[in-house]
Design a protein around this motif. Structure first.
Motif, short mmCIF file in Angstrom:
data_model
loop_
_atom_site.label_atom_id
_atom_site.label_comp_id
_atom_site.label_asym_id
_atom_site.label_seq_id
_atom_site.Cartn_x
_atom_site.Cartn_y
_atom_site.Cartn_z
N GLN A 8 0.84 -1.33 0.01
CA GLN A 8 0.01 0.14 0.07
C GLN A 8 0.91 1.27 0.06
O GLN A 8 1.99 1.12 0.13
CB GLN A 8 -0.96 0.04 1.32
CG GLN A 8 -1.71 -1.27 1.43
CD GLN A 8 -2.68 -1.56 0.09
OE1 GLN A 8 -3.24 -0.76 -0.60
NE2 GLN A 8 -2.59 -2.91 -0.23
N THR A 9 0.11 2.47 -0.33
CA THR A 9 1.11 3.78 -0.27
C THR A 9 0.42 5.02 0.47
O THR A 9 -0.75 4.70 0.71
CB THR A 9 1.13 3.95 -1.73
OG1 THR A 9 -0.15 4.17 -2.34
CG2 THR A 9 1.96 3.18 -2.56
N ILE A 10 1.17 5.74 0.94
CA ILE A 10 0.76 6.93 1.42
C ILE A 10 0.40 7.81 0.10
O ILE A 10 1.37 7.97 -0.58
CB ILE A 10 1.65 7.58 2.50
CG1 ILE A 10 1.11 9.15 2.86
CG2 ILE A 10 3.05 7.84 2.04
CD1 ILE A 10 1.99 9.66 4.05
N VAL A 29 -4.46 2.71 -5.28
CA VAL A 29 -4.43 1.22 -4.90
C VAL A 29 -5.88 0.87 -5.01
O VAL A 29 -6.74 1.60 -4.66
CB VAL A 29 -3.64 0.73 -3.75
CG1 VAL A 29 -2.01 1.05 -3.72
CG2 VAL A 29 -4.34 1.48 -2.53
N LYS A 30 -6.23 -0.64 -5.25
CA LYS A 30 -7.64 -1.04 -5.28
C LYS A 30 -8.20 -0.88 -3.89
O LYS A 30 -7.65 -1.23 -2.81
CB LYS A 30 -7.38 -2.27 -6.00
CG LYS A 30 -7.41 -2.58 -7.31
CD LYS A 30 -7.56 -4.19 -7.59
CE LYS A 30 -7.07 -4.39 -9.33
NZ LYS A 30 -7.41 -5.93 -9.40
N LEU A 31 -9.56 -0.56 -4.07
CA LEU A 31 -10.43 -0.89 -3.09
C LEU A 31 -10.61 -2.24 -3.12
O LEU A 31 -11.26 -2.64 -4.11
CB LEU A 31 -11.77 -0.03 -3.06
CG LEU A 31 -12.73 -0.02 -2.06
CD1 LEU A 31 -12.37 0.62 -0.90
CD2 LEU A 31 -14.14 0.77 -2.57
N ILE A 32 -10.38 -2.94 -2.18
CA ILE A 32 -10.81 -4.52 -2.20
C ILE A 32 -11.95 -4.81 -1.21
O ILE A 32 -11.61 -4.56 0.04
CB ILE A 32 -9.49 -5.32 -1.79
CG1 ILE A 32 -8.54 -5.01 -2.96
CG2 ILE A 32 -9.79 -6.72 -1.60
CD1 ILE A 32 -6.97 -5.59 -2.61
N GLN A 73 -3.80 11.15 5.91
CA GLN A 73 -5.00 11.68 5.41
C GLN A 73 -6.04 11.82 6.51
O GLN A 73 -6.78 13.04 6.56
CB GLN A 73 -5.70 10.99 4.14
CG GLN A 73 -6.99 11.42 3.78
CD GLN A 73 -7.01 12.54 2.97
OE1 GLN A 73 -6.86 12.58 1.69
NE2 GLN A 73 -7.61 13.85 3.44
N SER A 92 -10.18 6.49 0.00
CA SER A 92 -8.46 6.57 -0.36
C SER A 92 -8.14 5.46 -1.36
O SER A 92 -6.96 5.03 -1.22
CB SER A 92 -7.66 6.90 0.50
OG SER A 92 -8.03 7.76 1.63
N GLU A 113 -9.73 0.57 7.90
CA GLU A 113 -8.83 0.09 7.05
C GLU A 113 -9.00 -1.62 7.21
O GLU A 113 -9.09 -2.07 8.30
CB GLU A 113 -7.49 0.58 7.86
CG GLU A 113 -6.18 -0.22 7.31
CD GLU A 113 -6.24 -0.16 5.82
OE1 GLU A 113 -5.92 0.89 5.11
OE2 GLU A 113 -5.77 -1.25 5.16
N GLU A 139 -13.85 7.95 6.62
CA GLU A 139 -12.75 7.57 5.64
C GLU A 139 -12.66 6.08 5.39
O GLU A 139 -12.56 5.67 6.30
CB GLU A 139 -11.55 8.28 6.18
CG GLU A 139 -10.09 8.02 5.27
CD GLU A 139 -8.99 8.43 5.83
OE1 GLU A 139 -8.84 8.05 7.24
OE2 GLU A 139 -8.06 8.83 5.07
N ILE A 140 -12.48 5.90 4.14
CA ILE A 140 -12.47 4.52 3.96
C ILE A 140 -10.95 4.31 3.26
O ILE A 140 -10.59 5.15 2.23
CB ILE A 140 -13.40 3.94 2.69
CG1 ILE A 140 -14.62 4.29 3.15
CG2 ILE A 140 -13.02 2.33 2.51
CD1 ILE A 140 -15.11 3.62 4.45
N GLY A 141 -9.77 3.65 3.99
CA GLY A 141 -8.56 3.27 3.67
C GLY A 141 -7.71 4.04 4.26
O GLY A 141 -6.98 5.15 3.86
N1 SAH Z 1 -4.84 7.84 2.73
C1 SAH Z 1 -4.10 6.83 2.98
C2 SAH Z 1 -4.01 6.03 1.81
C3 SAH Z 1 -3.71 4.50 2.04
S1 SAH Z 1 -3.65 3.48 0.52
C4 SAH Z 1 -2.53 7.40 3.08
O1 SAH Z 1 -2.36 8.40 2.29
O2 SAH Z 1 -1.95 6.74 3.73
C5 SAH Z 1 -5.18 2.95 0.54
C6 SAH Z 1 -5.68 2.14 1.57
O3 SAH Z 1 -6.95 1.54 1.74
C7 SAH Z 1 -4.70 0.74 2.08
O4 SAH Z 1 -4.17 0.90 3.34
C8 SAH Z 1 -5.74 -0.42 1.82
O5 SAH Z 1 -5.26 -1.55 2.63
C9 SAH Z 1 -7.12 0.32 2.02
N2 SAH Z 1 -8.13 -0.45 1.50
C10 SAH Z 1 -8.32 -1.20 0.57
N3 SAH Z 1 -9.44 -1.50 0.35
C11 SAH Z 1 -10.19 -1.19 1.75
C12 SAH Z 1 -11.49 -1.62 2.01
N4 SAH Z 1 -12.51 -2.31 1.47
N5 SAH Z 1 -11.90 -1.18 3.36
C13 SAH Z 1 -10.94 -0.55 3.99
N6 SAH Z 1 -9.62 -0.22 3.36
C14 SAH Z 1 -9.24 -0.63 2.25
#
Ligand code: SAH
Length: 228
Positions: free
Chosen positions: A73-75, A218-221, A106, A165, A121, A98-100
């Motif tokens: 994953q990335t910031i 990165v993908k929303l999984i 963020q 995110s 997360e 916030e999701i992710g």
């Molecule tokens: N805003 C964060 C972005 C992180 S990358 C930052 O700047 O650090 C995106 C994140 O979304 C990853 O950590 C990944 O694990 C998370 N993610 C992906 N799919 C998700 C889901 N269904 N529910 C929660 N988090 C998810």
């Protein structure tokens, strides 16, 4: 000018150097590219982004790019954090989902600009680390939960704002249902390689969608995202 010579104060000098890098990041990457929301600029001028990445990457924390945070994953790049936050139009009174959470950077920006932040997360180690970082920084209006964020956070709904995110193939329906009337959501929608920053407003129960800049996340999984 009176003052402590820098060589006698290595900790202070590192802090001062990071503060200068932050100032430059705000001017060159945000202001110059059209971020105008003063509250967003102030928050990003203030938050020590280098503390959200591992020690070996701290010197690159204010660069114009995303950085790895582990688990593939990335910031996000500073500009992306700036534009997404500006698109949310926060005034200080909002409850935000916030999701992710990722690194939690963020999340910290949102915590500075809203009343309360609920962040989800899916990767346990990232959720734990972000929680610890945000706690160490003294944020008391942030809740981080480990779950599939495509379901939103039903117990805490509704939300005034929602920020996703990670790249969604389409708008996850549960998120729309957890948005208040008049609320706004910002999320990247597209395929795995590139997406469009999309703003969704809930007006009269309907969905108003506008598209802003292109982006790569990165993908929303999850159930309402991509398959893991
Ligand atoms: N805003 C964060 C972005 C992180 S990358 C930052 O700047 O650090 C995106 C994140 O979304 C990853 O950590 C990944 O694990 C998370 N993610 C992906 N799919 C998700 C889901 N269904 N529910 C929660 N988090 C998810």
């Amino acid at each position: 000018m009176l003052g402590v010579p820098l060589w006698r104060d290595p900790v202070g000098s590192a802090a001062a150097r990071f503060a200068r890098e932050r100032e430059r990041m705000v001017e060159e990457q945000l202001v110059r590219r059209g971020i105008t929301d003063a509250r967003v600029l102030d928050a990003m001028r203030k938050i020590p982004r280098h503390l959200f990445v591992e020690e070996a990457l701290r010197d690159r924390a204010y660069g114009d790019y995303p950085l790895p945070i582990g688990e593939g994953q990335t910031i996000s790049q500073p500009y992306i954090v700036g534009i997404m936050t500006q698109l949310l139009r926060l005034t200080g009174s909002e409850k935000v989902l916030e999701i992710g959470t990722g690194s939690g950077y963020q999340t910290a920006v949102l915590a500075e600009l809203a009343r309360r932040v609920c962040s989800v997360e899916r990767i346990p180690s990232l959720a734990a680390r972000a929680r610890a970082t945000l706690e160490a920084m003294g944020y008391t209006n942030v809740w981080v939960r480990m779950a599939d964020g495509t379901f939103g956070w039903p117990d805490e709904a509704p939300f005034d704002r929602i920020l996703v995110s990670a790249a969604a193939p389409s708008l996850p329906q549960p998120l729309f249902h957890q948005l208040v009337e008049g609320g706004r959501m910002v999320l990247p929608v597209g395929d795995a390689l590139s997406q469009a920053l999309t703003v969704v407003e809930r007006v009269g129960g309907e969905m108003l969608t506008t598209v802003d800049a292109g982006c790569v996340f990165v993908k929303l999984i999850g159930k309402y995202g991509w398959e893991g």
